[in-house]
Write a protein that holds these residues in place. Structure first.
Motif, short mmCIF file in Angstrom:
data_model
loop_
_atom_site.label_atom_id
_atom_site.label_comp_id
_atom_site.label_asym_id
_atom_site.label_seq_id
_atom_site.Cartn_x
_atom_site.Cartn_y
_atom_site.Cartn_z
N CYS A 22 -3.25 56.96 27.80
CA CYS A 22 -4.16 58.00 28.27
C CYS A 22 -5.44 57.37 28.84
CB CYS A 22 -4.50 58.93 27.11
SG CYS A 22 -5.70 60.21 27.52
N ILE A 24 -8.00 59.52 29.91
CA ILE A 24 -8.99 60.60 29.98
C ILE A 24 -10.30 60.15 29.34
CG2 ILE A 24 -9.48 62.98 29.27
CD1 ILE A 24 -6.44 63.47 29.61
N CYS A 25 -10.22 59.29 28.33
CA CYS A 25 -11.44 58.60 27.90
C CYS A 25 -11.15 57.11 27.90
CB CYS A 25 -11.95 59.12 26.56
SG CYS A 25 -11.25 58.33 25.10
N ILE A 27 -10.58 54.92 25.50
CA ILE A 27 -10.02 54.25 24.34
C ILE A 27 -8.53 53.97 24.47
CG2 ILE A 27 -9.42 56.19 22.83
CD1 ILE A 27 -11.48 54.42 20.89
N GLY A 28 -7.87 54.63 25.44
CA GLY A 28 -6.51 54.25 25.81
C GLY A 28 -5.46 54.50 24.75
N CYS A 29 -5.37 55.73 24.23
CA CYS A 29 -4.34 56.05 23.24
C CYS A 29 -2.95 55.96 23.85
CB CYS A 29 -4.53 57.47 22.71
SG CYS A 29 -6.03 57.68 21.76
N LEU A 31 0.61 57.56 24.14
CA LEU A 31 1.14 58.91 24.02
C LEU A 31 2.50 58.96 24.67
CD1 LEU A 31 -2.01 60.63 25.56
CD2 LEU A 31 -1.62 60.31 23.13
N ILE A 55 -4.33 60.86 19.00
CA ILE A 55 -4.25 61.81 20.10
C ILE A 55 -5.29 62.89 19.85
CG2 ILE A 55 -2.38 63.07 18.90
CD1 ILE A 55 -1.26 63.77 21.68
N CYS A 56 -6.02 63.26 20.89
CA CYS A 56 -7.05 64.28 20.73
C CYS A 56 -6.79 65.43 21.69
CB CYS A 56 -8.44 63.69 20.96
SG CYS A 56 -8.89 63.54 22.71
N LYS A 58 -8.40 66.35 24.23
CA LYS A 58 -8.55 65.99 25.65
C LYS A 58 -7.22 65.44 26.18
CE LYS A 58 -12.13 63.22 25.11
NZ LYS A 58 -12.48 63.51 23.73
N GLY A 59 -6.59 64.62 25.35
CA GLY A 59 -5.31 64.05 25.77
C GLY A 59 -4.26 65.12 25.98
N THR A 189 -10.79 58.62 18.92
CA THR A 189 -9.85 59.05 17.88
C THR A 189 -9.20 57.89 17.12
OG1 THR A 189 -9.47 61.04 19.17
CG2 THR A 189 -7.82 60.51 17.49
S1 SF4 Z 1 -5.97 61.04 23.61
FE1 SF4 Z 1 -8.16 61.53 23.47
S2 SF4 Z 1 -9.12 59.80 22.38
FE2 SF4 Z 1 -7.10 59.14 23.12
S3 SF4 Z 1 -7.50 58.17 25.14
FE3 SF4 Z 1 -6.92 60.32 25.52
S4 SF4 Z 1 -8.88 61.39 25.60
FE4 SF4 Z 1 -9.28 59.42 24.62
#
Ligand code: SF4
Length: 744
Positions: A22, A24-25, A27-29, A31, A55-56, A58-59, A189
């Protein structure tokens, strides 16, 4: 690994599930993304239990973002005056031809250093160092990024002490120190999950924050300091730890230089002095220092708070020094100095820094004045990085060879010390992303060429000559590597096609480079070919990696310095920094007093604060996220609200000597009295066409912060966001803003 086939119980739908990283922020989760009939429909947790909780919301909102009706789908060319936000659609080839032609004119007229680039690699992901590659071939050193204020500069400062950026081993730590940092379930997260896990194991947490934050509520000890006094507090910790012999004497004797000088500096900060500066009792400061120093494996994870202060270099250096002298460097539960992944080329390996001659490197804006994260310091570290880590150029967190953003905007606005007349911005809403927004606005208005590469129209893109449509993480193949901070490699798969003519930043730099005659240096036609190249040291191809790996990380190794020494001029941990001394700065950390509140401006304001639904200036146009926080809020203590006639939920205007912004009032008993918290990055996409630059100047914290010489950190030149004077007065809501009727 991609799974292709019909949806369960459905024989007509083409359903694909792919692994994603990801973006979107920052931190690169890891998914999984689900697509049906060529559209992203769902985001799922990863199927590995190790990362499934990362996972948040936003993801999971990615389908709303990726399929949004307002995504830019075709290249746009400005018609009318700059900032009028009127466009004609043109072909990609026409856009690239015209961009190359105009950039050539700027370079021929003013020299290659007249090109500046600003980017957020977290968002664009697939640049592969090609921005710097192009700039180095062209001859421009003026690359900037938000990492100058956030993590990238932390990496550069850490390298002064021990030559590398450490990674916190929170999962095995007995004590986690959070300096104003507040990881939550929906922000940072994975860090939040690791801290929760550590707490469950019985780890202590120490939170230093002017606010009773989510993390402070759960802390073993919370030091509610005055904003902007972190360096003084850490000097107090040093004093306690040295006086009470809580440091690792054998590590200090064997592996550190400058301990006597450090001790003398710490003696200048007796606890009663520190308590007076920080506004917390001396015994609490001492108690926290003892918990940290006595823990069997303790860490101080990266924090944005000390990245953005008047004495940022000292604040970051103090954390690095505490790690070292307490024996927490490169040990289990402490902070590890991770080697680069041996099977992978880093972005710096592709950036061709040697192509940029020493004379052009010395023209980098900031090189002379605030050199710590510029080429000047990177050049001093080259032989030591080579000796320990095998490479002369390592760009950790993208932050180790940057120009100074303020100096770049001055050059763009005023031609001082030389003109910068072409500006390329990628995944980066530049206007709201650095301090002194009015100067940035002047800078952008003074350009001969601005190119924006974005997925949505932003206030910055509205000021461009050309806007190129960018892609998103489900539309491209990639291997994420955490920018040489960690050494994990993670697969991210393309499972849908980009819409219209949207494409990657790799495509942009390749096509621009080839138009400048750099065909040989940009030989790769596809992202997959670039990934093959970056994997060459491992002997694998992208396809082989994707089909067999998903995630890969070398096993941890500790105390590696015993074989190699540290990547510093002395080969040791430099408690007194020889590089800072050679650059003409104080080689030891110090506290620098911040501007004080006055009768006229009674609040101590701290800004640059992240809210859960948004990353930086993004996502205000995504209804499913915006409805969670429809409007920005100032946090104030109840006593301050009562004194100033401020009412919960009503609008107020924050005025500083340098600017004013509006937001709603949120009365919070957890605030330290006299303090005021301002969220970062607000604008109002729903007002586009009605309000100048969609409200970019109404609530943006970048309006408030200035970057004049007396209000920036000496060594890096970063601005002060954490504790400056302001006043708050009730006001009417801004016209048409804060509506919560956004679709999607
Ligand atoms: S899932 Fe949420 S915390 Fe993780 S990278 Fe995406 S936006 Fe960021």
């Amino acid at each position: 690994m991609t799974v292709t086939g019909p949806a369960p119980g459905d024989t007509t739908t083409d359903r694909r599930i792919g692994y994603s990283v990801c973006t979107i922020c920052d931190i690169g989760c890891q998914l999984r993304s689900v697509a049906e009939d060529g559209k992203i429909v769902q985001i799922l947790p990863h199927d590995s239990p190790a990362v499934a909780r990362n996972i948040c919301y936003k993801g999971t909102a990615a389908p709303h973002i990726h399929n949004h009706a307002e995504r830019i789908r075709v290249p746009l060319k400005r018609v009318g005056e700059r900032g009028d936000d009127r466009w004609e659609e043109i072909s990609y080839e026409q856009a690239m031809d015209e961009i190359a032609g105009k950039l050539r004119t700027v370079v021929d007229t003013y020299g290659p250093e007249a090109l500046a680039v600003s980017t957020s690699g977290w968002n664009t992901q697939t640049t592969h160092g090609f921005d710097r590659r192009f700039m180095n071939l062209l001859g421009s050193p003026n690359w900037i990024s938000g990492v100058a204020l956030c993590a990238g500069n932390t990496a550069a400062v850490n390298r002064l002490t021990y030559g590398w950026m450490p990674f916190p081993d929170i999962s095995n730590s007995s004590c986690v120190v959070l300096l104003g940092h507040n990881p939550r379930k929906h922000s940072w997260t994975p860090i939040y999950n690791m801290i929760e896990g550590a707490r469950k194991r019985g780890a202590a947490t120490i939170v230093v924050d002017p606010r009773i934050s989510d993390q402070a509520e759960k802390a073993t000890i919370h030091l509610q300091i005055e904003a902007g006094t972190d360096s003084a507090l850490l000097l107090g910790w040093l004093k306690v730890i040295i006086d009470e012999h809580l440091y690792d004497a054998s590590f200090v004797d064997d592996w550190c230089v400058g301990f006597d000088e450090l001790k003398a500096r710490a003696d200048e900060y007796p606890l009663d002095r520190v308590a007076g500066i920080c506004g917390v009792p001396a015994d609490r400061i001492a108690e926290a220092a003892r918990i940290y120093a006595r823990a069997d494996g303790a860490c101080i994870p990266w924090t944005p708070i000390t990245d953005q202060q008047l004495d940022s270099t000292s604040g970051i250096r103090l954390q690095s020094i505490l790690r070292a002298i307490t024996g927490n460097l490169d040990v289990v539960g402490g902070e590890t100095l991770n080697a680069l992944n041996p099977g992978w080329l880093t972005e710096a390996d592709l950036q061709l820094h040697d192509e940029l001659g020493a004379a052009q490197r010395a023209k980098q804006l900031g090189y002379d004045t605030h050199p710590v994260f510029t080429y000047r310091t990177a050049e001093m570290l080259r032989p030591h990085l080579k000796r320990v880590w095998g490479r002369e150029w390592v760009d950790q967190v993208m932050g180790c060879h940057m120009a100074n953003p303020t100096e770049v905007f001055r050059a763009m606005a005023d031609g001082d010390p030389y003109p910068v007349k072409a500006f390329i911005t990628l995944g980066n809403n530049t206007l709201l992303s650095y301090p002194n927004q009015h100067q940035i606005h002047r800078a952008l208005l003074n350009q001969d060429l601005i190119v924006a590469h974005e997925i949505f129209m932003t206030p910055t893109a509205m000021l461009a000559d050309y806007v190129l449509p960018g892609d998103v993480f489900t539309e491209r193949n990639h291997i994420a590597d955490a920018w040489a901070w960690g050494n994990r490699l993670t697969v991210s798969e393309r499972i849908v096609d980009p819409p219209g003519e949207a494409s990657s930043t790799f495509r942009f730099w390749t096509d621009l480079g080839r138009r400048f005659g750099f065909e040989q240096q940009f030989p790769w036609d596809t992202l997959e070919q670039v990934l093959d190249h970056r994997l060459e040291p491992s002997g694998r191809t992208w396809t082989e990696f994707r089909d067999s790996v998903v995630m890969e990380m070398p096993p941890p190794a500790y105390r590696k310095y015993r074989k190699t020494g540290f990547a510093t001029p002395s080969g040791k941990v430099e408690l007194s920094s020889s590089i800072l001394e050679a650059l003409g700065f104080d080689p030891l950390p110090y506290y620098r007093a911040k501007p004080k509140p006055t009768e006229e401006y009674p609040y101590l304001v701290f800004s640059g604060v992240r809210e859960d639904p948004f990353f930086q200036t993004g996502q205000r146009n995504i209804g499913v996220l915006r409805r969670r926080v429809p409007a920005p809020s100032f946090f104030v203590h109840p006593d301050d609200a009562a004194r100033d006639g401020l009412v919960e939920g009503e609008w107020a205007r924050l005025e500083t000597p340098h600017g004013q912004v509006r937001a709603t009032v949120s009365v919070q008993s957890g605030m330290r009295p006299g303090h005021l918290r301002v969220p970062h990055g607000w604008w109002y996409p729903e007002t586009r066409g009605d309000v100048e630059l969609a409200g970019a100047f109404v609530s943006s914290d970048a309006v408030l912060t200035i970057d004049s010489d007396e209000l920036v950190d000496y060594e890096q030149g970063v601005p002060h966001f954490k504790g400056y004077p302001g006043r708050l007065v009730p006001c009417l809501p801004p016209d048409g803003m804060g509506r919560t009727t956004l679709e999607g």
